[in-house]
Write an enzyme that holds these catalytic residues in place. Structure first.
Site, PDB file in Angstrom:
ATOM      1  N   ASP A  90       1.070  -0.922  -0.389  1.00 31.57           N
ATOM      2  CA  ASP A  90       0.124  -0.007  -0.177  1.00 31.57           C
ATOM      3  C   ASP A  90       0.691   1.246   0.181  1.00 31.57           C
ATOM      4  O   ASP A  90       1.604   1.235   1.295  1.00 31.57           O
ATOM      5  CB  ASP A  90      -0.855   0.136   1.200  1.00 31.57           C
ATOM      6  CG  ASP A  90      -1.659  -1.300   0.871  1.00 31.57           C
ATOM      7  OD1 ASP A  90      -1.413  -2.372   0.413  1.00 31.57           O
ATOM      8  OD2 ASP A  90      -2.483  -1.136   2.088  1.00 31.57           O
ATOM      9  N   LYS A 153      -7.104   3.327  -2.407  1.00 22.96           N
ATOM     10  CA  LYS A 153      -7.310   3.263  -1.102  1.00 22.96           C
ATOM     11  C   LYS A 153      -7.521   4.878  -0.977  1.00 22.96           C
ATOM     12  O   LYS A 153      -6.597   6.013  -0.584  1.00 22.96           O
ATOM     13  CB  LYS A 153      -5.798   2.579  -0.525  1.00 22.96           C
ATOM     14  CG  LYS A 153      -5.730   2.927   1.254  1.00 22.96           C
ATOM     15  CD  LYS A 153      -5.067   1.104   1.346  1.00 22.96           C
ATOM     16  CE  LYS A 153      -4.588   1.777   3.041  1.00 22.96           C
ATOM     17  NZ  LYS A 153      -3.221   1.279   3.887  1.00 22.96           N
ATOM     18  N   LYS A 183     -10.048  -0.110  -1.529  1.00 22.72           N
ATOM     19  CA  LYS A 183      -9.990  -0.397   0.343  1.00 22.72           C
ATOM     20  C   LYS A 183     -10.790   1.115   0.956  1.00 22.72           C
ATOM     21  O   LYS A 183      -9.497   2.527   0.645  1.00 22.72           O
ATOM     22  CB  LYS A 183      -8.825  -0.556   0.493  1.00 22.72           C
ATOM     23  CG  LYS A 183      -8.818  -0.633   1.763  1.00 22.72           C
ATOM     24  CD  LYS A 183      -6.765  -1.493   1.968  1.00 22.72           C
ATOM     25  CE  LYS A 183      -6.407  -1.514   3.275  1.00 22.72           C
ATOM     26  NZ  LYS A 183      -5.136  -2.213   3.473  1.00 22.72           N
TER      27      LYS A 183
END
Length: 223
Positions: A90, A153, A183
């Site tokens: 991430d 995300k 996300k």
């Protein structure tokens, strides 16, 4: 939307990114994640490598939490994390570039990390949605997709502007149109909040208080 406890758990990256976390804390996170049936555990890159039971993926972060790192440094960090067993990375974009509308720079940043995260490994791009305008959210999502990201995300969970919101998740999901995952992370502390994010289009959740959320009580903490 009606979900069982086990179904909701499979959306979760069970997360521990506090700077004071110890190896013992990470071991406890892994044990708890396995018992809860989550999709993955997410830990800081310096805590890798870790040993997890079969079926529990390992995620980590890159350029975290500010995103104000050279792309080459982010790429090197991601490459080392993959070498040390991470299944997913991430990364944080340069938030200022997105706010300035320099989406070519955002795309180049993501592309550098994508080149270090090989096929078969997942790259999620943290855009810090609470700090962005709607226009910048859309632009950052499009740049991430163009660079080959697998997910966009919402948040690091560390920015003072806040974490995930239903509105941001919905806009991100509309922008990527199912071609990328979405996300939601940052400040999701209850079952209802988690389900609302999924209803808005989230396909993964970043939670630190996972057990409390799954039990229907309120979690503590910022992530």
């Amino acid at each position: 939307m009606t979900l069982t406890r086990a179904e909701l758990a499979r959306y979760v990256d069970h997360t521990l990114l506090k700077p004071e976390s110890t190896p013992a804390d990470v071991e406890a996170l892994i044990a708890e994640g396995a018992s809860l049936g989550v999709f993955s555990v997410c830990v800081s890159p310096s805590m890798l490598p870790v040993t997890t039971p079969e079926g529990l993926a390992v995620a980590t972060v890159c350029g975290f939490p500010s995103g104000k790192h050279h792309s080459s440094v982010k790429a090197a960090e991601a490459a080392l994390s993959i070498e040390q067993g991470a299944d997913e990375v991430d990364m944080v974009i340069d938030i200022a570039a997105a706010l300035a509308g320099d989406f070519d720079a955002v795309q180049a940043d993501v592309a550098a990390v994508r080149a270090a995260v090989p096929e078969g490994k997942v790259l999620k791009v943290i855009i810090e949605s609470a700090a962005l305008t709607d226009e910048a959210i859309v632009g950052a999502c499009r740049a991430s997709e163009a660079a080959g990201a697998d997910f966009v995300k919402t948040s690091t969970g560390f920015h003072p502007a806040g974490g995930a919101s239903v509105e941001a998740v919905r806009l991100m999901a509309e922008t990527v149109g199912g071609r990328l995952g979405v996300k939601a992370s940052g400040g999701i502390r209850t079952w209802d909040a988690a389900v609302a994010m999924i209803e808005a289009g989230a396909t993964r959740l970043g939670l630190s208080g996972t057990a409390a959320v799954l039990d229907g009580s309120e979690a503590t903490g910022s992530y």
